[in-house]
Design a protein around this motif. Structure first.
Motif, mmCIF file in Angstrom:
data_model
loop_
_atom_site.group_PDB
_atom_site.id
_atom_site.type_symbol
_atom_site.label_atom_id
_atom_site.label_comp_id
_atom_site.label_asym_id
_atom_site.label_seq_id
_atom_site.Cartn_x
_atom_site.Cartn_y
_atom_site.Cartn_z
ATOM 1 N N LEU A 57 0.845 -1.196 0.000
ATOM 2 C CA LEU A 57 0.000 0.000 0.000
ATOM 3 C C LEU A 57 0.887 1.256 0.000
ATOM 4 C CD1 LEU A 57 -2.942 0.739 -0.187
ATOM 5 C CD2 LEU A 57 -3.063 0.746 2.307
ATOM 6 N N ARG A 58 1.519 1.561 1.134
ATOM 7 C CA ARG A 58 2.530 2.624 1.248
ATOM 8 C C ARG A 58 3.438 2.201 2.392
ATOM 9 N NH1 ARG A 58 -2.232 4.910 1.743
ATOM 10 N NH2 ARG A 58 -1.958 5.110 3.992
ATOM 11 N N LEU A 62 0.435 -0.105 6.696
ATOM 12 C CA LEU A 62 -0.164 -1.249 7.380
ATOM 13 C C LEU A 62 0.446 -1.439 8.765
ATOM 14 C CD1 LEU A 62 -0.404 -3.706 4.348
ATOM 15 C CD2 LEU A 62 -2.127 -2.137 5.236
ATOM 16 N N GLU A 94 2.892 7.800 9.243
ATOM 17 C CA GLU A 94 1.602 7.184 8.920
ATOM 18 C C GLU A 94 0.726 7.077 10.172
ATOM 19 O OE1 GLU A 94 -0.102 6.012 6.303
ATOM 20 O OE2 GLU A 94 1.319 6.452 4.708
ATOM 21 N N GLY A 100 3.503 15.208 8.468
ATOM 22 C CA GLY A 100 4.035 15.072 7.121
ATOM 23 C C GLY A 100 4.009 13.648 6.617
ATOM 24 N N ALA A 101 4.723 13.410 5.523
ATOM 25 C CA ALA A 101 4.766 12.093 4.899
ATOM 26 C C ALA A 101 6.072 11.939 4.138
ATOM 27 C CB ALA A 101 3.583 11.926 3.941
ATOM 28 N N LEU A 102 6.427 10.687 3.848
ATOM 29 C CA LEU A 102 7.607 10.405 3.027
ATOM 30 C C LEU A 102 7.109 9.868 1.698
ATOM 31 C CD1 LEU A 102 10.208 11.033 4.552
ATOM 32 C CD2 LEU A 102 8.661 9.942 6.159
ATOM 33 N N ARG A 103 7.421 10.585 0.615
ATOM 34 C CA ARG A 103 7.002 10.108 -0.706
ATOM 35 C C ARG A 103 8.218 9.562 -1.448
ATOM 36 N NH1 ARG A 103 9.047 13.355 -4.295
ATOM 37 N NH2 ARG A 103 9.412 15.529 -3.784
ATOM 38 N N GLN A 104 7.942 9.005 -2.654
ATOM 39 C CA GLN A 104 9.028 8.412 -3.437
ATOM 40 C C GLN A 104 10.094 9.454 -3.777
ATOM 41 O OE1 GLN A 104 7.194 6.605 -6.843
ATOM 42 N NE2 GLN A 104 6.463 4.842 -5.680
ATOM 43 N N THR A 106 12.589 11.779 -5.645
ATOM 44 C CA THR A 106 12.357 12.513 -6.889
ATOM 45 C C THR A 106 12.945 11.774 -8.100
ATOM 46 O OG1 THR A 106 12.274 14.588 -5.729
ATOM 47 C CG2 THR A 106 12.787 14.706 -8.068
ATOM 48 N N LEU A 108 13.234 8.681 -8.563
ATOM 49 C CA LEU A 108 12.658 7.334 -8.689
ATOM 50 C C LEU A 108 13.702 6.230 -8.586
ATOM 51 C CD1 LEU A 108 9.801 7.208 -11.352
ATOM 52 C CD2 LEU A 108 9.651 7.044 -8.874
ATOM 53 N N THR A 148 7.712 15.348 2.875
ATOM 54 C CA THR A 148 6.701 16.232 2.295
ATOM 55 C C THR A 148 5.738 16.681 3.374
ATOM 56 O OG1 THR A 148 6.785 14.873 0.310
ATOM 57 C CG2 THR A 148 4.953 16.395 0.466
ATOM 58 N N PRO B 18 6.974 11.785 -9.464
ATOM 59 C CA PRO B 18 8.084 11.402 -10.343
ATOM 60 C C PRO B 18 7.721 10.304 -11.338
ATOM 61 C CG PRO B 18 8.528 10.776 -8.038
ATOM 62 C CD PRO B 18 7.287 11.610 -8.041
ATOM 63 N N LYS B 42 -2.833 4.551 -8.096
ATOM 64 C CA LYS B 42 -3.195 3.170 -7.777
ATOM 65 C C LYS B 42 -4.710 3.021 -7.860
ATOM 66 C CE LYS B 42 -0.008 3.526 -4.113
ATOM 67 N NZ LYS B 42 0.155 3.553 -2.687
ATOM 68 N N LEU B 67 -7.303 4.400 5.062
ATOM 69 C CA LEU B 67 -6.294 3.375 4.805
ATOM 70 C C LEU B 67 -5.685 3.470 3.403
ATOM 71 C CD1 LEU B 67 -4.707 0.819 5.526
ATOM 72 C CD2 LEU B 67 -6.672 -0.526 4.792
ATOM 73 N N ASN B 70 -3.037 8.334 1.826
ATOM 74 C CA ASN B 70 -2.480 9.180 2.886
ATOM 75 C C ASN B 70 -2.858 10.615 2.525
ATOM 76 O OD1 ASN B 70 -0.987 10.839 4.521
ATOM 77 N ND2 ASN B 70 0.870 9.601 4.403
ATOM 78 N N VAL B 72 -2.157 13.379 3.467
ATOM 79 C CA VAL B 72 -1.092 14.385 3.442
ATOM 80 C C VAL B 72 -0.566 14.573 2.015
ATOM 81 C CG1 VAL B 72 1.219 14.995 4.293
ATOM 82 C CG2 VAL B 72 -0.422 13.889 5.817
ATOM 83 N N ILE B 73 -0.530 13.481 1.263
ATOM 84 C CA ILE B 73 0.063 13.571 -0.075
ATOM 85 C C ILE B 73 -0.844 13.057 -1.190
ATOM 86 C CG2 ILE B 73 2.510 13.541 0.587
ATOM 87 C CD1 ILE B 73 2.505 10.508 0.172
#
Lengths: 223, 83
Positions: A57-58, A62, A94, A100-104, A106, A108, A148, B18, B42, B67, B70, B72-73
């Protein structure tokens, strides 16, 4: 001295490194399976790196629902030191224990190499004993490490001294070069670099020692 | 009753995407021109037991927010009747 609890989720893979690193600093540490719901026996907690619940999921999405997380939130609210490293940082965001959040990244790409970070605030259990401006070489090892958050959150983090580590040469596109942040009270810290992998100059860097030493001392102070 | 639903999750406007940007950059090489604003995301497909379609969508929206995405993003959109 009561032990530090190092949480183990299905898919965690840095837990033994963390136990070894803490042991190196004279701090007893124990592995704690994620099904555990009582963490009252631990003065501090570490959420180690890895791929909790397969990162499905991210990352962290989970793991946030693992039974242990209620007790982690309780410990955080009580002011006990809680440290999330890499995947542990992702889990803490999470779970809403850090903003905030951690995204992929930049670019990739999965990035695995030592980077230079700068201590941006001493107002955290991890950086309490390290002077602001200190440069440290610590490895990163992640695909989703770009921090982010919205403008209001970013302003609050900066003003409150909650940005604790910044990248000198931003490797992943993180907002404001952020490599690690702390809660307003400073007892919950998340960072993408792995201090437990920077414990010996023979293996590249010993710059993680001071950070983890500060964390260990904070667990005693928090009692 | 059982309703088939779909939730699409994409990165919010303004959040760097990205994967979408990389796909967009590859398109000219395949001869596609004029394709812009590519967003990668997704898709989740599932069924929900509920008394009516509105109730089923409400359940899907709740689980999408708590779930599947998120907030936030990411944005989540619920689509109904995908059977």
């Amino acid at each position: 001295m009561r032990p530090v609890g190092v949480l183990v989720f299905p898919g965690s893979n840095c837990e033994h490194d963390v136990v070894r690193a803490l042991g190196d600093l004279g701090a007893p540490a124990e592995l704690v399976w994620h099904a555990q719901t009582d963490l009252s026996g631990y003065d501090g907690l570490v959420l180690p790196g890895g791929f909790a619940h397969g990162d499905y999921l991210r990352p962290g999405a989970l793991a946030r629902f693992s039974p242990v997380m209620g007790a982690v939130a309780e410990a955080a609210a009580q002011g006990r030191p809680v440290l999330g490293i890499c995947n542990g940082f992702q889990i803490l965001t999470e779970a809403g224990l850090l903003p905030g959040a951690l995204r992929q990244n930049t670019g990739l790409t999965f990035i695995s190499r030592p980077v230079t970070v700068r201590v941006a605030s001493s107002q955290s259990v991890l950086t309490r004993t390290t002077a602001v401006g200190t440069r440290l070489v610590i490895p990163i090892n992640h695909f989703s490490g770009a921090y982010t958050c919205d403008d209001a959150t970013y302003a609050r983090l900066v003003e409150g001294g909650q940005v604790v580590l910044t990248y000198e040469d931003n490797p992943n596109g993180s907002r404001g070069d952020i490599a690690g942040i702390a809660s307003a009270a400073g007892n919950v810290v998340g960072l993408m670099p792995h201090p437990e992998r920077a414990m010996s100059s023979l293996l590249g860097s010993a710059d993680g020692r001071g950070l983890l030493q500060s964390f260990v001392e904070s667990t005693v102070l928090a009692r | 009753m059982e309703f088939a639903l779909q939730v699409d999750v994409t990165l919010r406007e303004g959040i760097a995407d990205p994967a979408g940007a990389t796909i967009e950059r590859a398109l000219p090489a395949l001869g596609f021109s004029g394709v812009h604003r590519v967003r990668a995301g997704k898709t989740f497909l599932f069924t929900v037991e509920a008394p009516d379609a509105a109730a089923a969508r409400a359940i899907a929206a709740d689980l999408a927010a708590r779930l599947l995405s998120n907030p936030v993003i990411e944005d989540a959109r619920v689509r109904g009747d995908v059977s």
